[in-house]
Design an enzyme around this catalytic site. Structure first.
Site, PDB file in Angstrom:
ATOM      1  N   GLY A  13      39.194  38.432  49.758  1.00 45.50           N
ATOM      2  CA  GLY A  13      40.256  39.275  49.192  1.00 45.50           C
ATOM      3  C   GLY A  13      41.185  39.813  50.273  1.00 45.50           C
ATOM      4  N   THR A 102      38.497  50.604  43.394  1.00 44.09           N
ATOM      5  CA  THR A 102      39.031  51.658  42.516  1.00 44.09           C
ATOM      6  C   THR A 102      39.014  51.177  41.057  1.00 44.09           C
ATOM      7  OG1 THR A 102      41.280  50.825  42.873  1.00 44.09           O
ATOM      8  CG2 THR A 102      40.530  52.609  44.312  1.00 44.09           C
ATOM      9  N   SER A 124      35.578  56.354  48.228  1.00 44.47           N
ATOM     10  CA  SER A 124      36.862  57.057  48.201  1.00 44.47           C
ATOM     11  C   SER A 124      37.948  56.135  47.682  1.00 44.47           C
ATOM     12  CB  SER A 124      37.247  57.529  49.603  1.00 44.47           C
ATOM     13  OG  SER A 124      38.529  58.126  49.555  1.00 44.47           O
ATOM     14  N   MET A 127      40.695  55.231  51.982  1.00 46.95           N
ATOM     15  CA  MET A 127      39.879  55.421  53.185  1.00 46.95           C
ATOM     16  C   MET A 127      40.721  55.855  54.386  1.00 46.95           C
ATOM     17  SD  MET A 127      36.676  54.566  52.622  1.00 46.95           S
ATOM     18  CE  MET A 127      35.805  53.971  51.175  1.00 46.95           C
ATOM     19  N   HIS A 157      52.645  50.350  44.086  1.00 49.59           N
ATOM     20  CA  HIS A 157      51.824  49.324  44.741  1.00 49.59           C
ATOM     21  C   HIS A 157      52.382  47.930  44.426  1.00 49.59           C
ATOM     22  CE1 HIS A 157      48.799  52.543  45.112  1.00 49.59           C
ATOM     23  NE2 HIS A 157      48.302  51.815  46.087  1.00 49.59           N
ATOM     24  N   HIS A 158      51.854  46.950  45.164  1.00 49.06           N
ATOM     25  CA  HIS A 158      52.167  45.532  45.008  1.00 49.06           C
ATOM     26  C   HIS A 158      51.859  45.031  43.577  1.00 49.06           C
ATOM     27  CE1 HIS A 158      47.793  44.704  45.270  1.00 49.06           C
ATOM     28  NE2 HIS A 158      47.800  45.760  46.080  1.00 49.06           N
ATOM     29  N   LYS A 161      48.082  44.384  41.944  1.00 48.68           N
ATOM     30  CA  LYS A 161      47.103  45.466  41.682  1.00 48.68           C
ATOM     31  C   LYS A 161      46.744  45.502  40.201  1.00 48.68           C
ATOM     32  CE  LYS A 161      46.024  50.272  42.732  1.00 48.68           C
ATOM     33  NZ  LYS A 161      44.672  49.902  43.160  1.00 48.68           N
ATOM     34  N   GLY A 167      43.620  54.630  42.705  1.00 46.12           N
ATOM     35  CA  GLY A 167      42.543  55.532  43.113  1.00 46.12           C
ATOM     36  C   GLY A 167      43.088  56.687  43.939  1.00 46.12           C
TER      37      GLY A 167
HETATM   38  N1  LIG Z   1      39.858  52.803  48.945  1.00 49.19           N
HETATM   39  C1  LIG Z   1      40.806  52.240  49.679  1.00 49.19           C
HETATM   40  O1  LIG Z   1      41.193  52.713  50.762  1.00 49.19           O
HETATM   41  C2  LIG Z   1      41.398  50.965  49.194  1.00 49.19           C
HETATM   42  C3  LIG Z   1      40.975  50.437  48.019  1.00 49.19           C
HETATM   43  N2  LIG Z   1      41.407  49.230  47.594  1.00 49.19           N
HETATM   44  C4  LIG Z   1      40.781  48.724  46.394  1.00 49.19           C
HETATM   45  O2  LIG Z   1      39.923  47.645  46.769  1.00 49.19           O
HETATM   46  C5  LIG Z   1      39.838  46.717  45.704  1.00 49.19           C
HETATM   47  C6  LIG Z   1      40.173  45.313  46.220  1.00 49.19           C
HETATM   48  O3  LIG Z   1      41.516  45.296  46.645  1.00 49.19           O
HETATM   49  P1  LIG Z   1      42.162  43.953  47.230  1.00 49.19           P
HETATM   50  O4  LIG Z   1      41.404  43.498  48.416  1.00 49.19           O
HETATM   51  O5  LIG Z   1      43.613  44.230  47.351  1.00 49.19           O
HETATM   52  O6  LIG Z   1      41.919  42.969  45.998  1.00 49.19           O
HETATM   53  P2  LIG Z   1      41.674  41.383  45.991  1.00 49.19           P
HETATM   54  O7  LIG Z   1      41.799  40.939  44.574  1.00 49.19           O
HETATM   55  O8  LIG Z   1      42.528  40.742  47.033  1.00 49.19           O
HETATM   56  O9  LIG Z   1      40.162  41.251  46.468  1.00 49.19           O
HETATM   57  C7  LIG Z   1      39.054  41.461  45.659  1.00 49.19           C
HETATM   58  C8  LIG Z   1      38.055  40.434  46.042  1.00 49.19           C
HETATM   59  O10 LIG Z   1      36.826  40.691  45.369  1.00 49.19           O
HETATM   60  C9  LIG Z   1      36.348  39.424  44.935  1.00 49.19           C
HETATM   61  N3  LIG Z   1      35.347  39.558  43.887  1.00 49.19           N
HETATM   62  C10 LIG Z   1      35.508  39.707  42.554  1.00 49.19           C
HETATM   63  N4  LIG Z   1      34.303  39.750  41.952  1.00 49.19           N
HETATM   64  C11 LIG Z   1      33.380  39.626  42.941  1.00 49.19           C
HETATM   65  C12 LIG Z   1      31.970  39.567  42.965  1.00 49.19           C
HETATM   66  N5  LIG Z   1      31.248  39.670  41.836  1.00 49.19           N
HETATM   67  N6  LIG Z   1      31.352  39.421  44.158  1.00 49.19           N
HETATM   68  C13 LIG Z   1      32.073  39.306  45.294  1.00 49.19           C
HETATM   69  N7  LIG Z   1      33.403  39.338  45.329  1.00 49.19           N
HETATM   70  C14 LIG Z   1      34.045  39.505  44.167  1.00 49.19           C
HETATM   71  C15 LIG Z   1      37.583  38.679  44.487  1.00 49.19           C
HETATM   72  O11 LIG Z   1      37.278  37.296  44.395  1.00 49.19           O
HETATM   73  P3  LIG Z   1      38.136  36.330  43.398  1.00 49.19           P
HETATM   74  O12 LIG Z   1      39.475  36.249  44.047  1.00 49.19           O
HETATM   75  O13 LIG Z   1      37.326  35.074  43.419  1.00 49.19           O
HETATM   76  O14 LIG Z   1      38.144  37.013  42.059  1.00 49.19           O
HETATM   77  C16 LIG Z   1      38.512  38.999  45.648  1.00 49.19           C
HETATM   78  O15 LIG Z   1      38.293  38.155  46.735  1.00 49.19           O
HETATM   79  C17 LIG Z   1      40.762  47.237  44.611  1.00 49.19           C
HETATM   80  O16 LIG Z   1      39.995  47.987  43.694  1.00 49.19           O
HETATM   81  C18 LIG Z   1      41.714  48.159  45.373  1.00 49.19           C
HETATM   82  O17 LIG Z   1      42.272  49.150  44.577  1.00 49.19           O
HETATM   83  C19 LIG Z   1      42.310  48.495  48.305  1.00 49.19           C
HETATM   84  C20 LIG Z   1      42.799  48.979  49.472  1.00 49.19           C
HETATM   85  C21 LIG Z   1      42.399  50.274  50.015  1.00 49.19           C
HETATM   86  O1  LIG Z   2      44.962  48.088  45.431  1.00 46.59           O
HETATM   87  C1  LIG Z   2      45.477  48.455  46.507  1.00 46.59           C
HETATM   88  O2  LIG Z   2      46.168  47.703  47.201  1.00 46.59           O
HETATM   89  C2  LIG Z   2      45.203  49.823  46.965  1.00 46.59           C
HETATM   90  N1  LIG Z   2      44.336  50.511  46.312  1.00 46.59           N
HETATM   91  C3  LIG Z   2      43.917  51.841  46.588  1.00 46.59           C
HETATM   92  C4  LIG Z   2      44.286  52.728  45.422  1.00 46.59           C
HETATM   93  O3  LIG Z   2      44.045  52.352  44.271  1.00 46.59           O
HETATM   94  O4  LIG Z   2      44.800  53.820  45.672  1.00 46.59           O
HETATM   95  C5  LIG Z   2      44.345  52.334  47.941  1.00 46.59           C
HETATM   96  C6  LIG Z   2      45.645  51.814  48.450  1.00 46.59           C
HETATM   97  O5  LIG Z   2      46.686  52.584  47.978  1.00 46.59           O
HETATM   98  C7  LIG Z   2      45.840  50.320  48.202  1.00 46.59           C
END
Ligand SMILES: NC(=O)C1=CN([C@@H]2O[C@H](COP(=O)(O)OP(=O)(O)OC[C@H]3O[C@@H](n4cnc5c(N)ncnc54)[C@H](OP(=O)(O)O)[C@@H]3O)[C@@H](O)[C@H]2O)C=CC1
Ligand SMILES: O=C(O)C1=N[C@H](C(=O)O)C[C@H](O)C1
Length: 271
Positions: A13, A102, A124, A127, A157-158, A161, A167
């Site tokens: 991801g 989130t 959180s 982070m 956001h992009h 999302k 979150g």
């Molecule tokens: N708390 C914070 O600071 C932040 C939080 N986030 C949150 O993090 C999450 C992910 O964001 P982002 O990386 O942009 O999203 P992506 O969709 O790019 O990544 C999510 C990944 O999780 C994988 N996935 C789905 N189901 C499973 C599973 N059962 N086991 C393992 N992997 C799995 C997906 O695979 P596949 O593509 O095959 O479905 C994908 O590779 C979101 O909820 C986002 O809001 C993001 C940035 C900062």
């Molecule tokens: O999905 C994202 O990209 C992000 N998710 C988090 C959120 O839901 O607030 C954190 C960040 O803003 C990026």
């Protein structure tokens, strides 16, 4: 202390790739596993390759249980259903679980709280250091103002999302509600459409924008009669989330089971 052995779930991801890169740069951390879901095109690929690095000798796997048994912690930015399953596995293995995912339902949150009886979990909606300091400031400002000031949280956001509001928006809204001594359950307004009538004093409103490649933007607006305070944060690079998540993993290592937040990690409780 020995290197902390970490597994990244959701390895392919947007956040997974940045986490692999950031772990590879940290001398005190060691990537021992990278997990994607069964059927993923990335299974068997080297984690370094996903992150644009030379090979790290860690192949993407769909077997989290085996990897968790040989690790000190798991870093999880995936989807809510996957995170709930990983929380049970991490609790079984008694390892640190850092949750950035989130969009949880109250039922999913309850399952994570149950897992935190057996393992240290840091969870959180954001982070980054900047957003968590902003939340502390929002709490203080909300405490100083009465409900003659209308509170609105705006986020963008992009276009990939999948959850709304973000979150982070919820975290900032919670901080405002805490400062004001109310709850989001009672005062949060998450949709407006049609003839809504005038705004109710005490409402905490949310507005969600989606488009392009925006990493994350948040504004908390305190709108009074004839004046307005705006407090905001712009995320320019996902590295801020990865560095925060890894700081959380280090902080949680050896800590007693419980559900912790970045406010705990960063020592912002008394701010
Ligand atoms: N708390 C914070 O600071 C932040 C939080 N986030 C949150 O993090 C999450 C992910 O964001 P982002 O990386 O942009 O999203 P992506 O969709 O790019 O990544 C999510 C990944 O999780 C994988 N996935 C789905 N189901 C499973 C599973 N059962 N086991 C393992 N992997 C799995 C997906 O695979 P596949 O593509 O095959 O479905 C994908 O590779 C979101 O909820 C986002 O809001 C993001 C940035 C900062
Ligand atoms: O999905 C994202 O990209 C992000 N998710 C988090 C959120 O839901 O607030 C954190 C960040 O803003 C990026």
């Amino acid at each position: 202390m020995t290197q902390m052995r970490l597994v990244v779930v959701g390895a392919s991801g947007r956040m997974g790739r940045v986490l692999i890169q950031t772990i590879a740069e940290a001398p005190d951390l060691l990537l021992v596993g990278a997990v994607d879901q069964p059927g993923s095109d990335f299974l068997g690929r080297d984690a370094g390759e996903l992150a644009g690095l030379p090979p790290l000798g860690v192949k993407v796997s769909d077997d989290p249980l085996t990897l968790f048994a040989a690790a000190d912690g798991v870093i999880d930015f995936t989807i809510p259903a996957a995170t709930v399953a990983y929380a049970a596995f991490a609790a079984q293995a008694r390892i640190v679980h850092v949750i950035g995912t989130t969009g949880f339902s109250p039922e999913e949150d309850a399952k994570i709280a149950a897992a935190a009886r057996h393992a240290a979990i840091v969870k959180s909606g954001n982070m980054s250091l900047g957003v968590n300091v902003l939340a502390a400031v929002v709490r203080r400002v909300a405490r100083a103002l009465d409900d003659n000031f209308d509170i609105e949280v705006v986020e963008m956001h992009h276009n990939r999302k999948i959850d709304a509001p973000s979150g982070t928006a919820l975290l900032l809204g919670e901080a405002a509600a805490q400062g004001r001594g109310v709850t989001l359950e009672e005062n949060g307004v998450f949709t407006r459409h049609g003839v809504t009538g005038p705004r109710k004093a005490g409402d905490i409103g949310f507005a969600t924008l989606r488009g392009g490649t925006v990493v994350g933007e948040h504004n908390v607006i305190f709108a009074g009669a004839g004046e307005r305070i705006e407090l905001g944060h712009r995320s320019e690079d996902r590295g801020i989330f990865a560095r925060g998540a890894l700081a959380a993993a280090r902080w949680a290592r050896g800590r007693k089971p419980g559900l912790y937040s970045m406010t705990d990690v960063l020592g912002l409780n008394d701010f």
